[in-house]
Design a protein around this motif. Structure first.
Motif, PDB file in Angstrom:
ATOM      1  N   VAL B   1       0.850  -1.201   0.000  1.00 54.15           N
ATOM      2  CA  VAL B   1       0.000   0.000   0.000  1.00 54.15           C
ATOM      3  C   VAL B   1       0.883   1.248   0.000  1.00 54.15           C
ATOM      4  CG1 VAL B   1      -1.707   1.309   1.296  1.00 54.15           C
ATOM      5  CG2 VAL B   1      -1.856  -1.192   1.210  1.00 54.15           C
ATOM      6  N   ASP B   3       1.796   5.068   0.468  1.00 50.82           N
ATOM      7  CA  ASP B   3       1.298   6.088   1.393  1.00 50.82           C
ATOM      8  C   ASP B   3       0.373   5.512   2.454  1.00 50.82           C
ATOM      9  OD1 ASP B   3       2.608   7.993  -0.198  1.00 50.82           O
ATOM     10  OD2 ASP B   3       0.883   8.083  -1.543  1.00 50.82           O
ATOM     11  N   SER B   4       0.756   4.375   3.020  1.00 56.61           N
ATOM     12  CA  SER B   4      -0.103   3.805   4.065  1.00 56.61           C
ATOM     13  C   SER B   4      -0.163   4.771   5.246  1.00 56.61           C
ATOM     14  CB  SER B   4       0.432   2.445   4.513  1.00 56.61           C
ATOM     15  OG  SER B   4       1.317   2.577   5.603  1.00 56.61           O
ATOM     16  N   GLU B   5      -1.323   4.807   5.864  1.00 55.61           N
ATOM     17  CA  GLU B   5      -1.500   5.695   7.017  1.00 55.61           C
ATOM     18  C   GLU B   5      -0.484   5.377   8.106  1.00 55.61           C
ATOM     19  OE1 GLU B   5      -6.242   6.691   6.982  1.00 55.61           O
ATOM     20  OE2 GLU B   5      -5.652   4.782   7.892  1.00 55.61           O
ATOM     21  N   ARG B  27      -4.810  11.281  14.255  1.00 59.62           N
ATOM     22  CA  ARG B  27      -5.594  10.223  13.610  1.00 59.62           C
ATOM     23  C   ARG B  27      -5.618   8.912  14.393  1.00 59.62           C
ATOM     24  NH1 ARG B  27      -4.527   9.866   7.287  1.00 59.62           N
ATOM     25  NH2 ARG B  27      -2.378   9.337   7.845  1.00 59.62           N
ATOM     26  N   GLU B 157     -11.033   4.446  13.099  1.00 55.26           N
ATOM     27  CA  GLU B 157     -11.079   4.568  11.632  1.00 55.26           C
ATOM     28  C   GLU B 157      -9.834   4.024  10.946  1.00 55.26           C
ATOM     29  OE1 GLU B 157     -11.974   8.702  10.748  1.00 55.26           O
ATOM     30  OE2 GLU B 157     -13.198   8.764  12.573  1.00 55.26           O
ATOM     31  N   ARG B 158      -8.780   3.802  11.700  1.00 56.74           N
ATOM     32  CA  ARG B 158      -7.535   3.304  11.105  1.00 56.74           C
ATOM     33  C   ARG B 158      -7.571   1.795  10.897  1.00 56.74           C
ATOM     34  NH1 ARG B 158      -7.614   7.926  11.523  1.00 56.74           N
ATOM     35  NH2 ARG B 158      -8.288   7.568   9.402  1.00 56.74           N
ATOM     36  N   ASP B 160      -9.770  -2.024  10.554  1.00 56.70           N
ATOM     37  CA  ASP B 160     -10.966  -2.835  10.343  1.00 56.70           C
ATOM     38  C   ASP B 160     -10.972  -3.821  11.512  1.00 56.70           C
ATOM     39  OD1 ASP B 160     -13.075  -4.340   9.461  1.00 56.70           O
ATOM     40  OD2 ASP B 160     -12.146  -4.930   7.561  1.00 56.70           O
ATOM     41  N   ALA B 188      -7.193  -0.573   8.047  1.00 57.99           N
ATOM     42  CA  ALA B 188      -8.316  -0.283   7.153  1.00 57.99           C
ATOM     43  C   ALA B 188      -7.860  -0.041   5.719  1.00 57.99           C
ATOM     44  CB  ALA B 188      -9.098   0.925   7.670  1.00 57.99           C
ATOM     45  N   ASP B 189      -6.632   0.469   5.541  1.00 58.90           N
ATOM     46  CA  ASP B 189      -6.191   0.803   4.178  1.00 58.90           C
ATOM     47  C   ASP B 189      -5.510  -0.366   3.473  1.00 58.90           C
ATOM     48  OD1 ASP B 189      -3.672   0.687   5.339  1.00 58.90           O
ATOM     49  OD2 ASP B 189      -3.205   2.811   5.058  1.00 58.90           O
ATOM     50  N   GLY B 190      -5.527  -1.550   4.090  1.00 58.53           N
ATOM     51  CA  GLY B 190      -4.995  -2.724   3.419  1.00 58.53           C
ATOM     52  C   GLY B 190      -3.508  -2.945   3.602  1.00 58.53           C
ATOM     53  N   ARG B 191      -2.840  -2.064   4.271  1.00 50.28           N
ATOM     54  CA  ARG B 191      -1.410  -2.239   4.530  1.00 50.28           C
ATOM     55  C   ARG B 191      -1.248  -3.482   5.411  1.00 50.28           C
ATOM     56  NH1 ARG B 191       2.818  -2.323   8.551  1.00 50.28           N
ATOM     57  NH2 ARG B 191       4.452  -0.816   8.029  1.00 50.28           N
TER      58      ARG B 191
END
Lengths: 285, 285
Positions: B1, B3-5, B27, B157-158, B160, B188-191
């Motif tokens: 991913v 730019d992973s958070e 965040r 929110e970060r 799942d 959450a972003d798949g990283r």
């Protein structure tokens, strides 16, 4: 107890703010190296002198190399001091006489202190379980410091240790296959328990992995201790259990309960497990 | 991913040997304070840069005060570097712009690193139990960061997060009376997961004591993490349990298992429990 072994052997002398000297004795050795809990107790004595709160609440030590018997330096760095908690870092250093101790760090600890008597008011409590079930001390096995490889541990003489006969199978017929060990423990000279002693108690029973057939030196990499209450006088009950021996490391989770049936301390240490041939090493790393 | 958070928000920039700068984002907040595991992950990034071994084996953090969003300094002090283990201390500091950061220490950590792939050869292994039993993710409850007092946690929110429906009773009918919580968790972003992420995972589920009816801020005093294996890609399973809430403190013991069914991490934290009236505080101490 006047001149208690524990008080004498963990004493520190303050040279300046944050700077102490101590003398390491071999009386708390396991094989050729001092017990890690004994070294941590020395740091706790210095931390207790340097911090405003009376009781250690949590402390973690990372072990680097074992000191030799003799003089050592203790340095304390205060991190924070608040109303109910204060914290500091401490380290034990030893070097050749006249050296500047560079590279001589033996262990580093990080601690937070509090006043354990002042914090409980109005807070909920919950206890899952109770003290470990143990036969009376007279029906337990005397821990005498003997090790699987034939070595012995001087620390065995400092304690009156009575081990649950369902554990320490390795010392009798053969390993039980269950990595746990428990027993009654108190200082041999009658000195009553206090919080710094808990660092030694949780590290003074034989390694749990001896009952998985592992023999040899099981050095502590890291030890974390949580203190919940000042111990009452009398026997302590200690139970230590491991669940995961993977990748060459094992955790040992210990609980210590006092004579009033109160949880006094919990600890977890991460230890390195030797390869299956019996090997004994003087180095921790 | 790209730019992973997690990578973006834990990045550190090296200014000089042992000196780094970072930017704290809100965040990963729980209420008004950053999650303790997130702050520890920042220190692990700096420690990983400063030490010769690739993997954190064990790390302990003591939390002093929460930093505000914005720039912060990270300082790393190497303690020891050996063949198979190396260790260091790290701290996060924040102060008024232009200040010398004196008194601005937010947390201090002590870590030992190793190469997790290189240590297991020839060593015994033992695993008591296995991954926690969880219904499939789709049959679990979505963790959305809501808190008992009506607040919310941006950290929700970060991730799942799918919580076992037999836990988190406090968020539905009422507290279960059992201080444990478990679930599936992934970013959450798949990283995909790595070792530094484990510091956040073990601190990202709701506090166990919510299911004892405790409401409010349960600040971490100390958190110790042991790493046993690099995690496989995919869902992680996490289970957290408390056994002793006494004297105003509770321990939370977490296990994290990866998608291959391997134990990846164990943690224990000591947290402070609020008095029984619901209170929310911005200070950790």
């Amino acid at each position: 107890v006047a001149d208690s072994e524990f008080d004498t052997d963990t004493a520190v002398s303050r040279l300046a703010e944050g700077s102490y000297t101590t003398t390491i004795t071999p009386r708390w050795n396991i094989g050729a190296a001092p017990n890690g809990g004994y070294l941590l107790a020395i740091l706790l004595r210095a931390l207790g002198d340097a911090l405003p709160h009376p009781d250690v609440l949590t402390v973690t030590a990372h072990y680097v190399r074992p000191p030799a018997p003799g003089r050592a330096a203790v340095e304390v760095e205060r991190i924070h001091s608040g109303r109910s908690l204060s914290s500091a870092s401490a380290r034990l250093l030893q070097g050749a006489p006249g050296s500047d101790l560079e590279g001589g760090e033996c262990l580093r600890a990080l601690a937070t202190f509090t006043d354990l008597d002042r914090e409980a008011d109005g807070r909920p409590s919950y206890v899952d379980g109770g003290p470990p079930g143990l036969p009376p001390p007279d029906e337990c096995l005397r821990g005498d410091g003997r090790m699987p490889g034939g070595g012995s541990a001087a620390i065995g003489e400092r304690f009156d240790l009575r081990l649950h006969p369902g554990t320490v199978g390795w010392a009798r017929g053969g390993p039980t296959g269950r990595p746990e060990v428990g027993g009654w423990i108190r200082l041999a000279d009658g000195r009553e328990p206090d919080l710094p002693l808990m660092a030694v108690v949780v590290d003074a029973l034989p390694p749990t992995v001896f009952d998985l057939g592992v023999a040899g030196w099981v050095p502590t990499i890291e030890l974390t201790l949580h203190l919940r209450a000042r111990p009452a006088p009398g026997w302590l009950r200690c139970w230590i259990r491991s669940r995961f021996l993977t990748g060459g490391y094992v955790e040992e989770d210990a609980e210590v309960w006092d004579a009033d049936g109160r949880l006094v301390a919990m600890s977890r240490q991460l230890a390195r497990v030797p390869r299956m041939r019996s090997e004994r090493r003087r180095e921790w790393r």
